[in-house]
Scaffold this motif. Structure first.
Motif, PDB file in Angstrom:
ATOM      1  N   UNK A  95      -6.941  -8.966  40.021  1.00  0.00           N
ATOM      2  CA  UNK A  95      -6.519 -10.055  40.899  1.00  0.00           C
ATOM      3  C   UNK A  95      -5.352 -10.841  40.306  1.00  0.00           C
ATOM      4  N   UNK A  96      -5.383 -11.101  39.010  1.00  0.00           N
ATOM      5  CA  UNK A  96      -4.232 -11.774  38.409  1.00  0.00           C
ATOM      6  C   UNK A  96      -3.050 -10.819  38.299  1.00  0.00           C
ATOM      7  N   UNK A  97      -3.324  -9.503  38.180  1.00  0.00           N
ATOM      8  CA  UNK A  97      -2.236  -8.521  38.185  1.00  0.00           C
ATOM      9  C   UNK A  97      -1.547  -8.520  39.552  1.00  0.00           C
ATOM     10  N   UNK A 105       8.053 -20.161  43.894  1.00  0.00           N
ATOM     11  CA  UNK A 105       7.640 -20.986  42.754  1.00  0.00           C
ATOM     12  C   UNK A 105       6.288 -20.520  42.244  1.00  0.00           C
ATOM     13  N   UNK A 106       6.132 -20.558  40.932  1.00  0.00           N
ATOM     14  CA  UNK A 106       4.901 -20.078  40.324  1.00  0.00           C
ATOM     15  C   UNK A 106       3.691 -20.889  40.781  1.00  0.00           C
ATOM     16  N   UNK A 107       3.895 -22.184  41.072  1.00  0.00           N
ATOM     17  CA  UNK A 107       2.786 -23.008  41.554  1.00  0.00           C
ATOM     18  C   UNK A 107       2.298 -22.529  42.912  1.00  0.00           C
ATOM     19  N   UNK A 134      -6.365 -21.549  37.263  1.00  0.00           N
ATOM     20  CA  UNK A 134      -5.555 -22.573  37.937  1.00  0.00           C
ATOM     21  C   UNK A 134      -4.366 -22.987  37.090  1.00  0.00           C
ATOM     22  N   UNK A 135      -4.322 -22.520  35.860  1.00  0.00           N
ATOM     23  CA  UNK A 135      -3.235 -22.847  34.941  1.00  0.00           C
ATOM     24  C   UNK A 135      -2.057 -21.910  35.195  1.00  0.00           C
ATOM     25  N   UNK A 136      -0.881 -22.497  35.449  1.00  0.00           N
ATOM     26  CA  UNK A 136       0.305 -21.683  35.705  1.00  0.00           C
ATOM     27  C   UNK A 136       0.682 -20.813  34.512  1.00  0.00           C
ATOM     28  N   UNK A 185       1.981 -15.752  31.499  1.00  0.00           N
ATOM     29  CA  UNK A 185       1.644 -14.800  30.434  1.00  0.00           C
ATOM     30  C   UNK A 185       1.429 -13.403  31.013  1.00  0.00           C
ATOM     31  N   UNK A 186       0.760 -13.330  32.167  1.00  0.00           N
ATOM     32  CA  UNK A 186       0.548 -12.029  32.803  1.00  0.00           C
ATOM     33  C   UNK A 186       1.877 -11.427  33.248  1.00  0.00           C
TER      34      UNK A 186
END
Length: 410
Positions: A85-87, A104-106, A127-129, A134-135
């Motif tokens: 999911x983060x990928x 935007x990353x947010x 929830x941390x950008x 990092x990913x």
């Protein structure tokens, strides 16, 4: 962006064989009861990328690029050792940058948390950008900084002589322009364009979209996928198929009549010479003949048996997709194809929809649902982590691959 597909990193490094994919999935199949679930996961992940891309207002080309990034990442990684999911979020974020449509990353983090949490119950998305940033670093490293991706859309538009418009999305840049002479010319002589109706062209476009639900983008060059999509359109689009059959029915009697006339004329009269001026003079009542679509396809500089193989794989994808409980709001050519083939089963289809609305389980309907696949993914990861914590050798396993590489390099 490179304009020559044949000299690009896409062609040289990211067209892989099936043995490579089997090796990549070797760890995953250890935690699956049915290997077919890998095909369902391909559909599920592509649908997730498409839905997240639409929430971020990304163009179809950006969504397709994100899907290719996701496939490439998992050529080197396993589902059971990573968080897909983060990928997915990182692929959308990086693809938007690569296609010059940055977000935007947010926005990516907030939309991904909302989509994965509310619709699929994934509460672990960070929830941390900085986690997504990092990913992004890990993703680009696994992609070896090869961020140029070629897609079948340009081939479709080039062969049909279209630049978008109507109900079609805008024309997108693709593998190679028509003036590229450094690589094989798949468009044959380059003379003439394929004449397709608007509905047929749209169906071919949607079939290309559907191919990203599989791993075809890793096996075949984009132009072969586009030609296979056109081939399936000629078969499944009813008006186009009827036009081809009508043109062939008219051509056969005309050819036989011309042959018999020439034969009888040759027996009764000696051949006479005609001036070039009289030979080129058009008949007053001559009119434009319909295009020989079959001849156009045969004139392409590609292996038609290979195109047929790609088409068969797309049909196999649809057969697998038919067992998947479709996410709402996903546009595909599959819906149009199923609507044609299921007219005689309207009553049973309505009953099935009602049954699903009442909350029937996947086991009762025989369909694989997204929530079922989420549970499969979580189970795979838990079992993998347990095996890594207590390996058969008794030695601890290094989880972080970046740390492992650093330690190996000293």
């Amino acid at each position: 962006m490179a304009t020559n597909f044949w000299s690009s990193s896409h062609y040289k490094r990211w067209i892989v064989d099936r043995a490579t994919l089997r090796q990549a999935r070797s760890d995953d199949v250890l935690y699956l009861d049915d290997p077919d679930l890998l095909g369902f996961l391909n559909i599920f992940f592509a649908n997730l990328i498409s839905k997240l891309g639409k929430k971020l207002s990304l163009r179809q080309r950006v969504i397709a690029t994100a899907t290719v990034f996701f496939r490439r990442f998992y050529v080197k990684n396993s589902y059971c050792e990573t968080d897909p999911f983060i990928v997915i979020a990182a692929c959308c974020y990086v693809a938007a940058k690569a296609e010059e449509s940055p977000v935007h990353i947010k926005n990516v983090v907030s939309e991904a948390r909302m989509l994965f949490g509310e619709e699929y119950g994934i509460k672990s998305f960070p929830s941390d950008n900085s986690k997504l940033a990092e990913m992004e670093f890990y993703l680009v490293d696994e992609l070896e900084c090869d961020l140029t991706v070629f897609h079948p859309y340009r081939t479709l538009m080039t062969l049909c002589g279209k630049e978008g418009g109507g109900s079609l999305p805008e024309a997108e840049a693709g593998e190679a322009d028509a003036d590229d002479t450094d690589g094989p010319r798949y468009w044959g002589t380059g003379e003439g364009k394929l004449e397709l109706q608007e509905g047929a062209l749209q169906m071919a476009w949607f079939i290309i979209n559907d191919t990203y639900r599989s791993e075809l983008c890793l096996f075949y060059p984009p132009h072969l996928i586009a030609i296979a999509a056109i081939y399936l359109t000629l078969v499944f689009h009813a008006p186009t198929r009827a036009a081809i059959q009508h043109a062939q029915a008219q051509a056969q009697p005309h050819a036989s009549t011309s042959a018999s006339h020439s034969h009888s004329h040759g027996q009764s009269h000696s051949p006479t010479r005609r001036s070039s001026r009289s030979a080129k003079k058009p008949h007053p009542q001559a009119h434009a003949q319909p295009q020989d679509i079959v001849g156009f396809m045969a004139g392409l500089n590609v292996s038609m048996p290979l195109v047929a193989t790609v088409a068969q794989e797309i049909i196999a994808l649809y057969a697998l997709w038919d067992r998947y409980s479709e996410d709402p709001g996903v546009e595909s050519a599959r819906a149009a194809l199923l609507q044609r083939t299921r007219k005689g089963r309207a009553g049973r289809a309505e009953a099935q929809v009602q049954q699903e609305a009442e909350g029937a389980t996947a086991a009762a309907t025989g369909a694989v649902t997204p929530m079922f696949l989420v549970q499969v993914l979580l189970g795979m990861r838990e079992q993998r982590m347990a095996d890594m914590a207590h390996p058969a050798s008794g030695r601890p396993v290094v989880v972080n691959k970046m740390l492992e590489r650093t330690q190996a390099a000293g």
